[in-house]
Design a protein around this motif. Structure first.
Motif, PDB file in Angstrom:
ATOM      1  N   CYS A   6       0.812  -1.241  -0.052  1.00 46.77           N
ATOM      2  CA  CYS A   6      -0.074  -0.080  -0.099  1.00 46.77           C
ATOM      3  C   CYS A   6       0.778   1.444  -0.059  1.00 46.77           C
ATOM      4  O   CYS A   6       0.580   1.962  -0.582  1.00 46.77           O
ATOM      5  CB  CYS A   6      -0.876   0.202   1.094  1.00 46.77           C
ATOM      6  N   LEU A 154      -8.035  -4.631  -6.939  1.00 50.01           N
ATOM      7  CA  LEU A 154      -9.530  -4.082  -6.816  1.00 50.01           C
ATOM      8  C   LEU A 154      -9.990  -3.816  -8.177  1.00 50.01           C
ATOM      9  O   LEU A 154      -9.248  -3.516  -9.176  1.00 50.01           O
ATOM     10  CB  LEU A 154      -9.832  -3.185  -5.697  1.00 50.01           C
ATOM     11  N   SER A 159     -13.874  -1.959  -2.885  1.00 48.46           N
ATOM     12  CA  SER A 159     -14.137  -3.033  -2.075  1.00 48.46           C
ATOM     13  C   SER A 159     -14.738  -2.723  -0.810  1.00 48.46           C
ATOM     14  O   SER A 159     -14.235  -1.616  -0.066  1.00 48.46           O
ATOM     15  CB  SER A 159     -12.859  -3.922  -1.868  1.00 48.46           C
ATOM     16  N   PRO A 160     -15.501  -3.411  -0.037  1.00 46.91           N
ATOM     17  CA  PRO A 160     -16.012  -3.281   1.270  1.00 46.91           C
ATOM     18  C   PRO A 160     -15.198  -3.377   2.431  1.00 46.91           C
ATOM     19  O   PRO A 160     -15.209  -2.708   3.185  1.00 46.91           O
ATOM     20  CB  PRO A 160     -17.342  -4.279   1.317  1.00 46.91           C
ATOM     21  N   GLN A 161     -14.048  -4.114   1.951  1.00 40.45           N
ATOM     22  CA  GLN A 161     -12.934  -4.127   2.994  1.00 40.45           C
ATOM     23  C   GLN A 161     -11.792  -3.136   2.852  1.00 40.45           C
ATOM     24  O   GLN A 161     -11.141  -2.823   3.696  1.00 40.45           O
ATOM     25  CB  GLN A 161     -12.114  -5.604   2.559  1.00 40.45           C
ATOM     26  N   LEU A 162     -11.865  -2.290   1.765  1.00 39.03           N
ATOM     27  CA  LEU A 162     -11.140  -0.931   1.463  1.00 39.03           C
ATOM     28  C   LEU A 162     -11.713   0.130   2.263  1.00 39.03           C
ATOM     29  O   LEU A 162     -12.722   0.617   2.137  1.00 39.03           O
ATOM     30  CB  LEU A 162     -10.960  -0.916   0.163  1.00 39.03           C
ATOM     31  N   ALA A 163     -10.838   0.759   3.096  1.00 40.47           N
ATOM     32  CA  ALA A 163     -11.156   1.974   3.850  1.00 40.47           C
ATOM     33  C   ALA A 163     -10.008   2.957   3.754  1.00 40.47           C
ATOM     34  O   ALA A 163      -8.848   2.744   3.872  1.00 40.47           O
ATOM     35  CB  ALA A 163     -11.333   1.711   5.369  1.00 40.47           C
ATOM     36  N   THR A 193      -6.638   1.182   4.485  1.00 44.21           N
ATOM     37  CA  THR A 193      -6.733  -0.189   5.265  1.00 44.21           C
ATOM     38  C   THR A 193      -7.335  -0.999   4.451  1.00 44.21           C
ATOM     39  O   THR A 193      -8.295  -0.701   3.691  1.00 44.21           O
ATOM     40  CB  THR A 193      -7.412   0.090   6.391  1.00 44.21           C
ATOM     41  N   LEU A 194      -6.728  -2.237   4.099  1.00 43.83           N
ATOM     42  CA  LEU A 194      -7.158  -3.327   3.246  1.00 43.83           C
ATOM     43  C   LEU A 194      -6.550  -4.558   4.007  1.00 43.83           C
ATOM     44  O   LEU A 194      -5.295  -4.922   3.449  1.00 43.83           O
ATOM     45  CB  LEU A 194      -6.937  -3.330   2.046  1.00 43.83           C
ATOM     46  N   GLU A 195      -7.053  -5.235   5.034  1.00 46.16           N
ATOM     47  CA  GLU A 195      -6.676  -6.322   5.840  1.00 46.16           C
ATOM     48  C   GLU A 195      -5.158  -5.569   6.732  1.00 46.16           C
ATOM     49  O   GLU A 195      -5.449  -5.822   8.241  1.00 46.16           O
ATOM     50  CB  GLU A 195      -5.759  -7.134   4.928  1.00 46.16           C
ATOM     51  N   ARG A 196      -4.568  -4.555   6.337  1.00 43.35           N
ATOM     52  CA  ARG A 196      -3.628  -4.025   6.930  1.00 43.35           C
ATOM     53  C   ARG A 196      -3.635  -2.458   6.541  1.00 43.35           C
ATOM     54  O   ARG A 196      -4.459  -2.156   5.765  1.00 43.35           O
ATOM     55  CB  ARG A 196      -1.970  -4.493   7.089  1.00 43.35           C
ATOM     56  N   THR A 197      -2.792  -1.614   7.310  1.00 46.01           N
ATOM     57  CA  THR A 197      -2.973  -0.151   7.362  1.00 46.01           C
ATOM     58  C   THR A 197      -1.747   0.504   6.918  1.00 46.01           C
ATOM     59  O   THR A 197      -0.609  -0.018   7.491  1.00 46.01           O
ATOM     60  CB  THR A 197      -3.526   0.124   8.676  1.00 46.01           C
TER      61      THR A 197
END
Length: 247
Positions: A6, A154, A159-163, A193-197
Motif C-alpha cells: 500500500c 481491486l 471493495s467493502p474491505q477497503l477503507a 486499510t485493506l487487511e493492514r493499514t
C-alpha cells in the motif's frame, strides 16, 4: 506484505493525487495581493500563472511517511466551517476568502478520495471543476484512484474491505489575485486499510476560482507541487505548512 505494498502504491501516485486544472475563469479577478510565500500578485492572467508556477520547497518521498513530530508548535490557519452540502455530497458554503478556498479544496479532496471508487472520484470532479476544466476522464484524482485500486488488485467499484480515511491536517495560502482567484495548498493524511493499514501524507496545491456562489478548481496548468511532509514534523513546519483549525 500488504502494508508495504500500500505504501509503495501511495508513493507512486503522490504526483497523480495532485489534482489537474485546465478550466476557464468565469470572470476577470480584481486586484489583490499574494502571501509571503509567493510575493505580490497582480490582476493579469500572466501573474496568476506566475503565482501558480512559483517554486515551492521540495520533499523526498520518504518524508511523506510517518516520522518524528516536532516539539515546536506550527502556526495556525483558521478555516471556516461549511454552511451546507453541495453537489456530489461535498461540504460547501464556504466564504469568498482565501481560507474559504482552502476549506473547499480540502472538502473536494476528502470526498473524492474517501469514496474509494472510480464512480466516486468522477462524480466529484464532474461537479467541482469549472467549465472546460478537468473531466471525469482526465482529472489526476481519477488517475490516482485508478492506480490505488489497481495496486490493491481491486475493480472500479473498490471493495467493502477497503477503507480510505483522508484528513486535512496542515495547509497554506500560496497567494491570491483579487477576491476570485487563489492558489491554496493542503497537506492530507491518508490512512489506507485493506487487511493492514498504511499511512502517508499527500499534498495538493491548486488554483481555485470563485464562480457565482462557490469555489471551483480553476484554470491553467496545475501549480508547482507542494511538498508532501508528514504533518507536524520539523520539515513540514520549516516548509511553511500551518496547522488547520476550524472557526
Amino acid at each position: 506484505m500488504l502494508a508495504g505494498s500500500c505504501v509503495a502504491v501511495l508513493l507512486a501516485i503522490v504526483a497523480g493525487l495532485v489534482l489537474a486544472v485546465i478550466a476557464a475563469l468565469a470572470e476577470d479577478p480584481d486586484g489583490g495581493e499574494a502571501s509571503p510565500v509567493a510575493g505580490r500578485a497582480t490582476r493579469s492572467l500572466s501573474e496568476q500563472d506566475a503565482l501558480a508556477a512559483a517554486p515551492m520547497p521540495t520533499a523526498e518521498p520518504e518524508e511523506a511517511l510517518p516520522g518524528p513530530l516536532s516539539s515546536r508548535a506550527a502556526e495556525v490557519l483558521v478555516l471556516p466551517r461549511p454552511s451546507g452540502v453541495g453537489p456530489a455530497n461535498v461540504a460547501s458554503g464556504f466564504p469568498r476568502t482565501p481560507e474559504g478556498a482552502l476549506a473547499q479544496l480540502a472538502a473536494i479532496d476528502v470526498t473524492a478520495m474517501q469514496s474509494g471508487s472510480m464512480d466516486g472520484v468522477r462524480d466529484v470532479i464532474g461537479a467541482w471543476a469549472a467549465a472546460g476544466g478537468p473531466t471525469p476522464e482526465n482529472w489526476s484524482g481519477v488517475v490516482g484512484m485508478a492506480s490505488l485500486l489497481s495496486g490493491a488488485g481491486l475493480s472500479v467499484a473498490g471493495s467493502p474491505q477497503l477503507a480510505i480515511v483522508v484528513r486535512p491536517v496542515m495547509g497554506l495560502i500560496k497567494g491570491t489575485v483579487g477576491p476570485d482567484f487563489a492558489v491554496v495548498c493542503v497537506d492530507l493524511e491518508f490512512t489506507v486499510t485493506l487487511e493492514r493499514t498504511a499511512r502517508m501524507a499527500v499534498a495538493d496545491c491548486q488554483r481555485m476560482v470563485w464562480v457565482e456562489d462557490r469555489w471551483l478548481i480553476g484554470p491553467g496548468p496545475e501549480p508547482a507541487p507542494a511538498p508532501s511532509f508528514w504533518p507536524g514534523t520539523d520539515a513540514a513546519i520549516d516548509a511553511g505548512w500551518r496547522d488547520l483549525r476550524h472557526a
